[in-house]
Design a protein around this motif. Structure first.
Motif, PDB file in Angstrom:
ATOM      1  N   GLY A 139      41.079  33.700  42.215  1.00 20.27           N
ATOM      2  CA  GLY A 139      40.931  33.002  43.487  1.00 20.27           C
ATOM      3  C   GLY A 139      40.069  33.785  44.437  1.00 20.27           C
ATOM      4  O   GLY A 139      39.394  34.751  44.051  1.00 20.27           O
ATOM      5  N   ALA A 140      40.096  33.383  45.677  1.00 20.58           N
ATOM      6  CA  ALA A 140      39.293  34.047  46.705  1.00 20.58           C
ATOM      7  C   ALA A 140      40.061  35.227  47.291  1.00 20.58           C
ATOM      8  O   ALA A 140      41.294  35.313  47.184  1.00 20.58           O
ATOM      9  CB  ALA A 140      38.926  33.050  47.801  1.00 20.58           C
ATOM     10  N   GLU A 141      39.323  36.130  47.894  1.00 21.18           N
ATOM     11  CA  GLU A 141      39.950  37.256  48.585  1.00 21.18           C
ATOM     12  C   GLU A 141      40.881  36.718  49.664  1.00 21.18           C
ATOM     13  O   GLU A 141      40.549  35.797  50.406  1.00 21.18           O
ATOM     14  CB  GLU A 141      38.882  38.152  49.228  1.00 21.18           C
ATOM     15  CG  GLU A 141      38.069  38.955  48.236  1.00 21.18           C
ATOM     16  CD  GLU A 141      38.871  40.079  47.600  1.00 21.18           C
ATOM     17  OE1 GLU A 141      40.012  40.323  48.051  1.00 21.18           O
ATOM     18  OE2 GLU A 141      38.369  40.691  46.635  1.00 21.18           O
TER      19      GLU A 141
ATOM     20  N   ALA B 236      47.614  40.795  37.786  1.00 22.63           N
ATOM     21  CA  ALA B 236      46.239  41.153  38.134  1.00 22.63           C
ATOM     22  C   ALA B 236      45.630  39.985  38.894  1.00 22.63           C
ATOM     23  O   ALA B 236      46.044  38.825  38.728  1.00 22.63           O
ATOM     24  CB  ALA B 236      45.414  41.462  36.880  1.00 22.63           C
ATOM     25  N   HIS B 237      44.679  40.294  39.759  1.00 24.21           N
ATOM     26  CA  HIS B 237      44.005  39.259  40.531  1.00 24.21           C
ATOM     27  C   HIS B 237      42.507  39.497  40.456  1.00 24.21           C
ATOM     28  O   HIS B 237      42.041  40.630  40.602  1.00 24.21           O
ATOM     29  CB  HIS B 237      44.459  39.275  41.994  1.00 24.21           C
ATOM     30  CG  HIS B 237      43.790  38.221  42.830  1.00 24.21           C
ATOM     31  ND1 HIS B 237      44.267  36.939  42.922  1.00 24.21           N
ATOM     32  CD2 HIS B 237      42.667  38.273  43.600  1.00 24.21           C
ATOM     33  CE1 HIS B 237      43.467  36.238  43.707  1.00 24.21           C
ATOM     34  NE2 HIS B 237      42.494  37.025  44.136  1.00 24.21           N
ATOM     35  N   GLU B 238      41.759  38.440  40.198  1.00 22.95           N
ATOM     36  CA  GLU B 238      40.309  38.516  40.133  1.00 22.95           C
ATOM     37  C   GLU B 238      39.703  37.459  41.040  1.00 22.95           C
ATOM     38  O   GLU B 238      40.241  36.348  41.170  1.00 22.95           O
ATOM     39  CB  GLU B 238      39.815  38.272  38.697  1.00 22.95           C
ATOM     40  CG  GLU B 238      40.108  39.405  37.734  1.00 22.95           C
ATOM     41  CD  GLU B 238      39.156  40.574  37.925  1.00 22.95           C
ATOM     42  OE1 GLU B 238      37.934  40.387  37.791  1.00 22.95           O
ATOM     43  OE2 GLU B 238      39.648  41.675  38.220  1.00 22.95           O
TER      44      GLU B 238
ATOM     45  N   LEU C 142      30.841  33.971  39.075  1.00 25.45           N
ATOM     46  CA  LEU C 142      31.295  33.380  37.824  1.00 25.45           C
ATOM     47  C   LEU C 142      32.263  32.239  38.101  1.00 25.45           C
ATOM     48  O   LEU C 142      32.923  32.202  39.140  1.00 25.45           O
ATOM     49  CB  LEU C 142      31.988  34.438  36.963  1.00 25.45           C
ATOM     50  CG  LEU C 142      31.177  35.676  36.586  1.00 25.45           C
ATOM     51  CD1 LEU C 142      32.047  36.648  35.812  1.00 25.45           C
ATOM     52  CD2 LEU C 142      29.944  35.297  35.768  1.00 25.45           C
ATOM     53  N   ASP C 143      32.374  31.310  37.152  1.00 22.24           N
ATOM     54  CA  ASP C 143      33.405  30.296  37.308  1.00 22.24           C
ATOM     55  C   ASP C 143      34.711  30.834  36.735  1.00 22.24           C
ATOM     56  O   ASP C 143      34.776  31.955  36.211  1.00 22.24           O
ATOM     57  CB  ASP C 143      32.988  28.977  36.657  1.00 22.24           C
ATOM     58  CG  ASP C 143      32.775  29.086  35.155  1.00 22.24           C
ATOM     59  OD1 ASP C 143      33.238  30.069  34.543  1.00 22.24           O
ATOM     60  OD2 ASP C 143      32.139  28.180  34.592  1.00 22.24           O
TER      61      ASP C 143
ATOM     62  N   TYR D 290      37.779  38.951  31.555  1.00 27.82           N
ATOM     63  CA  TYR D 290      38.970  39.787  31.721  1.00 27.82           C
ATOM     64  C   TYR D 290      39.689  39.950  30.390  1.00 27.82           C
ATOM     65  O   TYR D 290      40.193  41.036  30.070  1.00 27.82           O
ATOM     66  CB  TYR D 290      39.909  39.196  32.774  1.00 27.82           C
ATOM     67  CG  TYR D 290      40.935  40.191  33.271  1.00 27.82           C
ATOM     68  CD1 TYR D 290      40.739  40.892  34.445  1.00 27.82           C
ATOM     69  CD2 TYR D 290      42.106  40.434  32.551  1.00 27.82           C
ATOM     70  CE1 TYR D 290      41.665  41.813  34.904  1.00 27.82           C
ATOM     71  CE2 TYR D 290      43.034  41.356  32.984  1.00 27.82           C
ATOM     72  CZ  TYR D 290      42.810  42.039  34.156  1.00 27.82           C
ATOM     73  OH  TYR D 290      43.729  42.965  34.593  1.00 27.82           O
ATOM     74  N   ALA D 291      39.749  38.886  29.604  1.00 27.90           N
ATOM     75  CA  ALA D 291      40.401  38.971  28.291  1.00 27.90           C
ATOM     76  C   ALA D 291      39.709  40.014  27.418  1.00 27.90           C
ATOM     77  O   ALA D 291      40.376  40.809  26.741  1.00 27.90           O
ATOM     78  CB  ALA D 291      40.386  37.604  27.607  1.00 27.90           C
TER      79      ALA D 291
END
Length: 275
Positions: free
Chosen positions: A191-193, A216-218, A223-224, A232-233
């Protein structure tokens, strides 16, 4: 609930051999029966033409059917040899009709349905329809295996895509038997910051199932969501991606794109999906 019945959809594509090996390994690990299903899908409607050309389709279709049955016997031989070598109980099934309908129907009495990634270059134009039929009509989780690569096992190091929605919750629930004995799991939100982190409750839930998990959060950035999940995987060494499928309508995903469609096109590891 334990996994006791696994259905694997097989065909003559080269990737089917790796899919069968993974299915047999999972059946052995979970003490499950493995059912191999081949569908003879040449049920074209009759075509009538003024010059009688439609009648000529009869012998052609019958010849195609005979060829498909011969091909299916070769797949059966490989299935029986694999189950015997690995030491799992196996059941062979062959059905004739529409693949999407028949895979879904046979999948309803399995705990897990295993399919190949739709591959437009493999000569299986109905593969996406088979996936959607299994996903929406079988009532079972669907494990999609990439058409490239070999995968010795899945579920030891799962990556769980979590957004707190119904489809994600369904996927996590359906994946729990497959994740039994996992070394560790990562719950990833994208998601967004500054977005609220929805992972706390699901981490507690997984802990009560004795599944060690961290959050974890990205941020997707340039990127979509699908690219973010797959990157991440790869970086985390995940051997399975667990995600809800079609959080938006299929029409919206077709028009605008979506994580489900992108993952199906680009997947680099097995993906368990549920809706």
């Amino acid at each position: 609930m334990a996994i006791r019945d696994i259905l694997v959809h097989l065909d003559a594509a080269p990737a089917a051999a790796a899919r069968l090996e993974l299915a047999a390994a999972l059946a052995r690990r979970h003490g499950a029966r493995l059912t191999g299903l081949v569908v003879i899908d040449i049920m074209l409607p009759p075509i009538a033409t003024p010059d009688g050309g439609g009648a000529a389709l009869g012998p052609l279709l019958e010849a195609m059917r005979r060829d498909a049955l011969v091909e299916a016997e070769g797949i059966r031989t490989r299935f029986e040899a694999t189950t015997s070598r690995i030491g799992v109980a196996g059941e062979w099934r062959i059905a004739e009709g529409l693949s999407a309908e028949l895979v879904a129907r046979h999948g309803r009495t399995a705990d897990l349905v295993m399919l190949g990634q739709p591959d437009p270059e493999a000569g299986a134009p109905n593969a996406t329809a088979v996936f959607e039929g299994a996903l929406f009509s079988s009532g079972r989780p669907v494990l999609v295996v990439p058409h490239a690569g070999r995968f010795a096992e899945v579920g030891r190091r799962p990556l769980i895509a979590w957004n707190g929605r119904r489809e994600a919750a369904r996927a996590v629930h359906d994946a729990l038997p497959l994740l039994a004995g996992a070394e560790r799991a990562i719950v990833l939100t994208v998601g967004a910051e500054g977005d609220e982190d929805p992972s706390a409750e699901i981490l507690d839930h997984l802990g009560r199932h004795d599944l060690p998990a961290s959050a974890a959060h990205e941020t997707a950035g340039d990127l979509d969501v699908a690219d973010t999940l797959l990157n991440y995987a790869a970086e985390s060494g995940a051997d399975l991606l667990v995600m809800g499928a079609y959080g938006h309508s299929r029409l919206r995903e077709f028009v605008l794109g979506g994580a489900t469609r992108s993952i199906l096109r680009q997947m680099t590891l097995p993906v368990l999906m549920a809706h």
